[in-house]
Design an enzyme around this catalytic site. Structure first.
Site, PDB file in Angstrom:
ATOM      1  N   SER A 144       0.873  -1.181   0.000  1.00 26.25           N
ATOM      2  CA  SER A 144       0.000   0.000   0.000  1.00 26.25           C
ATOM      3  C   SER A 144       0.906   1.225   0.000  1.00 26.25           C
ATOM      4  O   SER A 144       2.064   1.142   0.420  1.00 26.25           O
ATOM      5  CB  SER A 144      -0.853   0.000   1.264  1.00 26.25           C
ATOM      6  OG  SER A 144      -1.397   1.275   1.487  1.00 26.25           O
ATOM      7  N   TYR A 157      -2.491  -1.079  10.423  1.00 27.69           N
ATOM      8  CA  TYR A 157      -2.392  -1.247   8.958  1.00 27.69           C
ATOM      9  C   TYR A 157      -1.037  -0.730   8.466  1.00 27.69           C
ATOM     10  O   TYR A 157      -0.343  -1.398   7.693  1.00 27.69           O
ATOM     11  CB  TYR A 157      -3.539  -0.484   8.290  1.00 27.69           C
ATOM     12  CG  TYR A 157      -3.648  -0.683   6.788  1.00 27.69           C
ATOM     13  CD1 TYR A 157      -4.144  -1.867   6.264  1.00 27.69           C
ATOM     14  CD2 TYR A 157      -3.271   0.324   5.902  1.00 27.69           C
ATOM     15  CE1 TYR A 157      -4.265  -2.040   4.882  1.00 27.69           C
ATOM     16  CE2 TYR A 157      -3.388   0.155   4.530  1.00 27.69           C
ATOM     17  CZ  TYR A 157      -3.890  -1.032   4.023  1.00 27.69           C
ATOM     18  OH  TYR A 157      -4.008  -1.206   2.663  1.00 27.69           O
TER      19      TYR A 157
HETATM   20  P1  NAI Z   1     -11.128  -6.154  -0.780  1.00 27.72           P
HETATM   21  O1  NAI Z   1     -11.580  -6.099   0.635  1.00 27.72           O
HETATM   22  O2  NAI Z   1     -12.055  -5.741  -1.868  1.00 27.72           O
HETATM   23  O3  NAI Z   1     -10.594  -7.615  -1.123  1.00 27.72           O
HETATM   24  C1  NAI Z   1      -9.758  -8.313  -0.255  1.00 27.72           C
HETATM   25  C2  NAI Z   1     -10.067  -9.777  -0.384  1.00 27.72           C
HETATM   26  O4  NAI Z   1      -9.224 -10.494   0.531  1.00 27.72           O
HETATM   27  C3  NAI Z   1     -11.513 -10.083   0.008  1.00 27.72           C
HETATM   28  O5  NAI Z   1     -12.064 -10.988  -0.923  1.00 27.72           O
HETATM   29  C4  NAI Z   1     -11.370 -10.733   1.371  1.00 27.72           C
HETATM   30  O6  NAI Z   1     -12.395 -11.650   1.651  1.00 27.72           O
HETATM   31  C5  NAI Z   1     -10.018 -11.421   1.234  1.00 27.72           C
HETATM   32  N1  NAI Z   1      -9.424 -11.696   2.535  1.00 27.72           N
HETATM   33  C6  NAI Z   1      -9.294 -10.847   3.567  1.00 27.72           C
HETATM   34  N2  NAI Z   1      -8.745 -11.483   4.614  1.00 27.72           N
HETATM   35  C7  NAI Z   1      -8.531 -12.749   4.212  1.00 27.72           C
HETATM   36  C8  NAI Z   1      -7.995 -13.887   4.853  1.00 27.72           C
HETATM   37  N3  NAI Z   1      -7.570 -13.846   6.128  1.00 27.72           N
HETATM   38  N4  NAI Z   1      -7.896 -15.034   4.163  1.00 27.72           N
HETATM   39  C9  NAI Z   1      -8.313 -15.090   2.884  1.00 27.72           C
HETATM   40  N5  NAI Z   1      -8.836 -14.056   2.218  1.00 27.72           N
HETATM   41  C10 NAI Z   1      -8.948 -12.898   2.891  1.00 27.72           C
HETATM   42  O7  NAI Z   1      -9.794  -5.294  -0.821  1.00 27.72           O
HETATM   43  P2  NAI Z   1      -8.938  -4.713  -2.042  1.00 27.72           P
HETATM   44  O8  NAI Z   1      -9.145  -3.276  -2.094  1.00 27.72           O
HETATM   45  O9  NAI Z   1      -9.113  -5.513  -3.264  1.00 27.72           O
HETATM   46  O10 NAI Z   1      -7.486  -4.930  -1.412  1.00 27.72           O
HETATM   47  C11 NAI Z   1      -6.604  -5.948  -1.796  1.00 27.72           C
HETATM   48  C12 NAI Z   1      -5.237  -5.602  -1.245  1.00 27.72           C
HETATM   49  O11 NAI Z   1      -4.841  -4.315  -1.717  1.00 27.72           O
HETATM   50  C13 NAI Z   1      -5.158  -5.537   0.288  1.00 27.72           C
HETATM   51  O12 NAI Z   1      -3.945  -6.103   0.723  1.00 27.72           O
HETATM   52  C14 NAI Z   1      -5.173  -4.047   0.576  1.00 27.72           C
HETATM   53  O13 NAI Z   1      -4.527  -3.715   1.785  1.00 27.72           O
HETATM   54  C15 NAI Z   1      -4.418  -3.518  -0.639  1.00 27.72           C
HETATM   55  N6  NAI Z   1      -4.692  -2.115  -0.910  1.00 27.72           N
HETATM   56  C16 NAI Z   1      -5.928  -1.692  -1.351  1.00 27.72           C
HETATM   57  C17 NAI Z   1      -6.149  -0.358  -1.601  1.00 27.72           C
HETATM   58  C18 NAI Z   1      -7.456   0.154  -2.078  1.00 27.72           C
HETATM   59  O14 NAI Z   1      -7.622   1.400  -2.149  1.00 27.72           O
HETATM   60  N7  NAI Z   1      -8.420  -0.652  -2.446  1.00 27.72           N
HETATM   61  C19 NAI Z   1      -5.098   0.639  -1.372  1.00 27.72           C
HETATM   62  C20 NAI Z   1      -3.852   0.096  -0.911  1.00 27.72           C
HETATM   63  C21 NAI Z   1      -3.672  -1.231  -0.699  1.00 27.72           C
END
Ligand code: NAI
Length: 256
Positions: A144, A157
């Site tokens: 991130s 975080y």
């Molecule tokens: P999201 O919440 O839409 O998707 C994350 C996915 O990971 C979800 O399907 C969730 O169920 C799954 N997940 C969470 N914990 C889990 C676990 N313990 N075991 C298995 N699956 C698990 O989030 P998004 O936005 O797609 O984020 C993905 C990555 O990108 C994360 O690491 C987040 O920190 C990072 N990120 C996202 C940003 C954003 O603005 N969307 C910005 C910076 C980083």
């Protein structure tokens, strides 16, 4: 020539958001995909259907990656599923918004175990497989902008993503002799379910946009394009880096 022809990629947390976009992008370039989430549901089936329609194979393996036992099991099952594993994308991540003085140990563990501990032991399992089989490997961690810049009220975080920054820097050196590359992708604000509240609150959104030189949120597909680059041979000489995908957010300067 498709960049991932004949290759298998495991992407954690890949049934929605950025992880799903990575799965679709890499499948479109020839990869067979291991999808992951805590449990199988219609979102997972939807991604499998889209990948199958592209002529690639996809399987879903349920595992909560915040527990090292589960993530090690996930990597092992992924290898067994298609008989090989070429790339690991550690995408699953969570965040919690609290004043620092209110953060409980459970919330700290929830964030750190998902974003850092599980990633650490997932990479370890993948590296053991690569070493034992004398195979090259690629790791891409979804970090991130907050591996670099502050985010008040998200201390755990920031600690987790900051830890991911140093993990990647450290492992790049330790794993290079094994022909394993490792890099981070650092998204800024991307329109995914993790940002639901932000997307539904115009005041918050407008404040954020002031800090983004490109004046818009990123799309999951724009992050996936960089993940695919780093996982591919196009990035053969790239290791230990973080690629920011943030519309200029991290190092923006407001002209007076
Ligand atoms: P999201 O919440 O839409 O998707 C994350 C996915 O990971 C979800 O399907 C969730 O169920 C799954 N997940 C969470 N914990 C889990 C676990 N313990 N075991 C298995 N699956 C698990 O989030 P998004 O936005 O797609 O984020 C993905 C990555 O990108 C994360 O690491 C987040 O920190 C990072 N990120 C996202 C940003 C954003 O603005 N969307 C910005 C910076 C980083």
């Amino acid at each position: 020539m498709k960049r991932f022809e004949g290759k298998t990629v495991l992407i954690t947390g890949s049934t929605q958001g950025i992880g799903a976009a990575c799965a679709l992008r890499m499948a479109s370039e020839g990869a067979n995909i291991i999808l992951n989430g805590r449990k199988f549901d219609e979102r997972g089936q939807g991604i499998i259907d889209q990948i199958t329609a592209m002529g690639q194979q996809a399987r879903f393996i349920a595992a909560d990656v915040s527990d090292p036992k589960n993530v090690i099991g996930l990597v092992t099952s992924a290898i067994e599923t298609f008989g090989r594993l070429d790339a690991l994308v550690n995408n699953a991540g969570v965040e919690r918004n609290h004043d620092f003085w209110d953060v409980t140990e459970d919330e700290y563990d929830f964030v750190m175990n998902t974003n850092l501990k599980g990633v650490f032991f997932g990479i370890q399992a993948f590296v053991k497989y690569c070493r034992a089989n004398n195979r090259p490997g690629v790791v891409v961690n979804m970090s991130s902008v907050h591996e670099e810049i502050i985010f008040p009220h998200f201390a755990a975080y920031c600690a987790s993503k900051g830890g991911l920054k140093m993990l990647t820097r450290n492992l790049a050196t330790e794993l290079a002799p094994l022909n394993i590359r490792i890099n981070n992708v650092a998204p800024g604000a991307v329109a995914t379910p993790i940002n639901q509240h932000l997307l539904e609150t115009p005041e918050l959104l407008n404040n954020l946009l002031k800090n983004i030189p490109m004046k818009r949120l990123g799309k999951p597909e724009e992050v996936a394009a960089v993940v695919a680059f780093l996982a591919s041979e196009d990035a053969a000489y790239v290791t230990g880096s973080t690629y920011f995908v943030d519309g200029g957010l991290t190092y923006h300067y407001e002209e007076q």
